[in-house]
Design a protein around this motif. Structure first.
Motif, PDB file in Angstrom:
ATOM      1  N   ILE A 132      41.194  39.289  32.965  1.00 53.32           N
ATOM      2  CA  ILE A 132      42.126  39.481  33.538  1.00 53.32           C
ATOM      3  C   ILE A 132      41.826  38.747  34.798  1.00 53.32           C
ATOM      4  CG2 ILE A 132      44.067  40.888  34.568  1.00 53.32           C
ATOM      5  CD1 ILE A 132      43.838  42.558  32.004  1.00 53.32           C
ATOM      6  N   LEU A 133      42.883  38.009  35.405  1.00 52.10           N
ATOM      7  CA  LEU A 133      42.654  37.255  36.676  1.00 52.10           C
ATOM      8  C   LEU A 133      43.486  37.877  37.739  1.00 52.10           C
ATOM      9  CD1 LEU A 133      45.171  34.528  36.366  1.00 52.10           C
ATOM     10  CD2 LEU A 133      44.701  35.846  34.582  1.00 52.10           C
ATOM     11  N   ALA A 134      43.356  37.332  38.966  1.00 54.35           N
ATOM     12  CA  ALA A 134      43.939  37.464  40.070  1.00 54.35           C
ATOM     13  C   ALA A 134      44.743  36.426  40.544  1.00 54.35           C
ATOM     14  CB  ALA A 134      42.829  38.150  41.222  1.00 54.35           C
ATOM     15  N   ILE A 135      46.174  36.574  40.869  1.00 56.58           N
ATOM     16  CA  ILE A 135      46.935  35.587  41.451  1.00 56.58           C
ATOM     17  C   ILE A 135      47.563  36.402  42.758  1.00 56.58           C
ATOM     18  CG2 ILE A 135      48.945  34.114  41.157  1.00 56.58           C
ATOM     19  CD1 ILE A 135      48.285  34.045  38.259  1.00 56.58           C
ATOM     20  N   TYR A 136      47.135  35.596  43.901  1.00 54.17           N
ATOM     21  CA  TYR A 136      47.573  36.075  44.929  1.00 54.17           C
ATOM     22  C   TYR A 136      49.245  35.383  45.550  1.00 54.17           C
ATOM     23  CZ  TYR A 136      42.768  37.651  45.178  1.00 54.17           C
ATOM     24  OH  TYR A 136      41.781  38.223  44.935  1.00 54.17           O
ATOM     25  N   SER A 137      49.885  35.894  46.530  1.00 50.88           N
ATOM     26  CA  SER A 137      51.148  35.464  46.931  1.00 50.88           C
ATOM     27  C   SER A 137      51.057  34.193  47.327  1.00 50.88           C
ATOM     28  CB  SER A 137      51.775  36.288  47.788  1.00 50.88           C
ATOM     29  OG  SER A 137      50.966  36.525  49.023  1.00 50.88           O
ATOM     30  N   SER A 138      49.919  33.437  47.665  1.00 51.22           N
ATOM     31  CA  SER A 138      49.716  32.423  48.352  1.00 51.22           C
ATOM     32  C   SER A 138      49.310  31.269  46.972  1.00 51.22           C
ATOM     33  CB  SER A 138      48.550  32.363  48.921  1.00 51.22           C
ATOM     34  OG  SER A 138      47.298  32.630  48.448  1.00 51.22           O
ATOM     35  N   ASN A 139      49.407  31.826  46.033  1.00 52.01           N
ATOM     36  CA  ASN A 139      48.926  31.007  44.677  1.00 52.01           C
ATOM     37  C   ASN A 139      47.630  30.675  44.602  1.00 52.01           C
ATOM     38  OD1 ASN A 139      51.614  30.711  43.576  1.00 52.01           O
ATOM     39  ND2 ASN A 139      52.309  29.078  44.585  1.00 52.01           N
ATOM     40  N   GLU A 140      46.785  31.460  45.023  1.00 49.12           N
ATOM     41  CA  GLU A 140      45.371  31.305  45.168  1.00 49.12           C
ATOM     42  C   GLU A 140      45.202  32.135  43.468  1.00 49.12           C
ATOM     43  OE1 GLU A 140      41.086  32.826  46.986  1.00 49.12           O
ATOM     44  OE2 GLU A 140      42.830  32.168  48.184  1.00 49.12           O
ATOM     45  N   ILE A 141      44.124  31.682  42.845  1.00 47.18           N
ATOM     46  CA  ILE A 141      43.897  32.304  41.590  1.00 47.18           C
ATOM     47  C   ILE A 141      42.489  32.436  41.467  1.00 47.18           C
ATOM     48  CG2 ILE A 141      43.781  30.068  40.505  1.00 47.18           C
ATOM     49  CD1 ILE A 141      44.934  31.359  37.920  1.00 47.18           C
ATOM     50  N   SER A 142      42.092  33.351  40.722  1.00 47.24           N
ATOM     51  CA  SER A 142      40.377  33.705  40.609  1.00 47.24           C
ATOM     52  C   SER A 142      40.266  34.384  39.473  1.00 47.24           C
ATOM     53  CB  SER A 142      39.819  34.390  41.779  1.00 47.24           C
ATOM     54  OG  SER A 142      40.452  35.807  42.070  1.00 47.24           O
ATOM     55  N   TRP A 143      39.175  34.376  38.682  1.00 51.18           N
ATOM     56  CA  TRP A 143      38.924  34.628  37.450  1.00 51.18           C
ATOM     57  C   TRP A 143      37.349  34.484  36.881  1.00 51.18           C
ATOM     58  CZ3 TRP A 143      40.796  29.945  37.602  1.00 51.18           C
ATOM     59  CH2 TRP A 143      40.356  28.887  37.160  1.00 51.18           C
ATOM     60  N   ARG A 144      36.843  35.161  35.884  1.00 55.91           N
ATOM     61  CA  ARG A 144      35.606  35.101  35.634  1.00 55.91           C
ATOM     62  C   ARG A 144      35.719  34.625  34.015  1.00 55.91           C
ATOM     63  NH1 ARG A 144      32.610  40.699  36.389  1.00 55.91           N
ATOM     64  NH2 ARG A 144      32.692  40.252  33.946  1.00 55.91           N
ATOM     65  N   TRP A 145      34.824  33.933  33.485  1.00 56.36           N
ATOM     66  CA  TRP A 145      34.973  33.433  32.030  1.00 56.36           C
ATOM     67  C   TRP A 145      34.218  34.720  31.315  1.00 56.36           C
ATOM     68  CZ3 TRP A 145      37.359  29.363  31.603  1.00 56.36           C
ATOM     69  CH2 TRP A 145      37.475  28.353  32.626  1.00 56.36           C
ATOM     70  N   ARG A 146      34.755  34.690  30.085  1.00 59.05           N
ATOM     71  CA  ARG A 146      34.402  35.670  29.157  1.00 59.05           C
ATOM     72  C   ARG A 146      33.205  35.173  28.364  1.00 59.05           C
ATOM     73  NH1 ARG A 146      38.110  38.020  25.259  1.00 59.05           N
ATOM     74  NH2 ARG A 146      39.508  36.548  25.628  1.00 59.05           N
TER      75      ARG A 146
END
Length: 91
Positions: free
Chosen positions: A77-91
């Motif tokens: 499950i990823l993170a999406i911020y109000s600035s449209n920045e996105i981050s995640w980790r591979w499974r």
């Protein structure tokens, strides 16, 4: 690269690679219905009320990216911020 939840495309991702993957997402119209979910999981000041969300949204197996060759790459499950920045980790 595209972000998917189940069979729904949520947007295009411009990637900056690192230890954790991050970049900027250009959201599709489908992203709107996920606004409350991402706001809820990103709010560090409140307790996440899991029962408020569809169980499918909380299941890592339902989130993935498709690369330019349409290869599926599973993510947590990823993170999406109000600035449209996105981050995640591979499974």
């Amino acid at each position: 690269m595209k972000l998917y939840f189940l069979n729904e495309s949520l947007g295009e991702i411009d990637i900056i690679e690192g230890l954790y993957m991050y970049g900027e997402i250009i959201p599709s119209i489908n992203m709107e219905k996920f606004h409350d979910f991402f706001s809820g999981i990103m709010d560090e000041e409140s307790n996440l009320e899991e029962e408020k969300y569809n169980e499918e949204m909380l299941d890592d197996k339902n989130w993935f990216n498709l690369n330019d060759e349409n290869n599926k790459k599973e993510i947590y499950i990823l993170a999406i911020y109000s600035s449209n920045e996105i981050s995640w980790r591979w499974r």
